[in-house]
Scaffold this motif. Sequence first.
Motif, mmCIF file in Angstrom:
data_model
loop_
_atom_site.group_PDB
_atom_site.id
_atom_site.type_symbol
_atom_site.label_atom_id
_atom_site.label_comp_id
_atom_site.label_asym_id
_atom_site.label_seq_id
_atom_site.Cartn_x
_atom_site.Cartn_y
_atom_site.Cartn_z
ATOM 1 N N THR A 178 0.824 -1.215 0.000
ATOM 2 C CA THR A 178 0.000 0.000 0.000
ATOM 3 C C THR A 178 0.858 1.265 0.000
ATOM 4 N N SER A 179 2.171 1.107 -0.057
ATOM 5 C CA SER A 179 3.083 2.261 0.002
ATOM 6 C C SER A 179 2.904 3.274 -1.118
ATOM 7 N N PRO A 180 2.460 2.891 -2.349
ATOM 8 C CA PRO A 180 2.254 3.932 -3.364
ATOM 9 C C PRO A 180 1.329 5.055 -2.908
ATOM 10 N N VAL A 181 0.418 4.761 -1.991
ATOM 11 C CA VAL A 181 -0.501 5.796 -1.522
ATOM 12 C C VAL A 181 0.254 6.870 -0.743
ATOM 13 N N GLN A 182 1.392 6.494 -0.139
ATOM 14 C CA GLN A 182 2.199 7.498 0.560
ATOM 15 C C GLN A 182 2.637 8.601 -0.413
ATOM 16 N N VAL A 183 3.181 8.181 -1.562
ATOM 17 C CA VAL A 183 3.661 9.161 -2.541
ATOM 18 C C VAL A 183 2.498 9.969 -3.102
ATOM 19 N N ARG A 184 1.389 9.285 -3.427
ATOM 20 C CA ARG A 184 0.219 9.995 -3.964
ATOM 21 C C ARG A 184 -0.299 11.028 -2.968
#
Length: 362
Positions: A178-184
């Motif tokens: 779920t880490s891509p949500v951090q960048v988004r």
Amino acid sequence: MSDDLSHLQQTLLADIEAAADEAAIEAVRVAALGKKGSVSELLKTLGAMSPEERQTRGAAINALKNEVGEAIATRKTALKDKAIAERLARETVDVSLPVRSSPAERGRIHPISQIIDEITAIFGDMGFSIAEGPDIETDYYNFTALNFPEGHPAREMHDTFFFQPDEKGERKVLRTHTSPVQVRTMEAQKPPIRIIIPGKTYRQDSDATHSPMFHQVEGLVVDTHSNVANMRWILEEFCKAFFEVDDVTMRFRPSFFPFTEPSFEVDIQCDRSSGPIVKFGEGTDWMEILGCGMVHPNVLRAGGLDPDVYQGFAWGMGLDRIAMLKYGMPDLRNFFDADVRWLSHYGFRPLDMPTLFGGLSA
């Protein structure tokens, strides 16, 4: 009473007595007292009688009519009572049988949904909000923006589900975390940032403790002064609330994750002597439950933030795994079998919402 009236009386009373049900007694009534009934036909002759005949024969006909009417009413009441008694005997209900519960009482909330609600209640009380992102991600958000260098093993087919290349030759993936949500979130929101990210993730792995589709939750804090001490306090408070114990002992071991530096794996002290149910807050055993660390400067840059101004920390854990630890579930595969018996045993009542005030797992 003349012989013909006496004979009619005896015949009608016998028919009344012989009537076996309400339909039969109604037929006798119509035959005797209906418009063309035997007694009604005699009553029609009263108008042609002399006054003397009316006093004798007329009185006898009226007496017959009254007697037959009373006999029919009495028999009809008896037959009606008999019919009710027979129906009650046929339609008896065994009141000793348990009452069928309502759908709201029979239904159960899946443990994963329950765990997400519990975590939301805990971090919501700390001032965190929920963030979400797409399950189908680009290589950039899933890997590059999270500081995964080209050729990193996590990019290989044995870990990641890749889609066919699009018209530009780019291959999207089912997100592996779920880490891509951090960048988004960093791209869309200026610090301070305090979010948790529950959601589905996908990797090519399947056994008693791994599933091709599983659930993770991540947390992210970004501001100008966040540090490891803040992160440790948050994780300790979370573990105490989630496992519903008064105190926990945690240890942080150095580890490596591309998107954090320094990185740690976190163990919590526990007692494993009770089989599948692990008791936290006591014992002498240790169990690794999550990974965490300070957000790597390259990840902050990918999110559009200056690492010389902002710093942050993040952590992540498997929802399925902590559900197994808390509620003593031995096999992860049962989560996805859709077995009503398993769900009835491990599920939660739908109207019992987890709250810090009323209890998380009541």
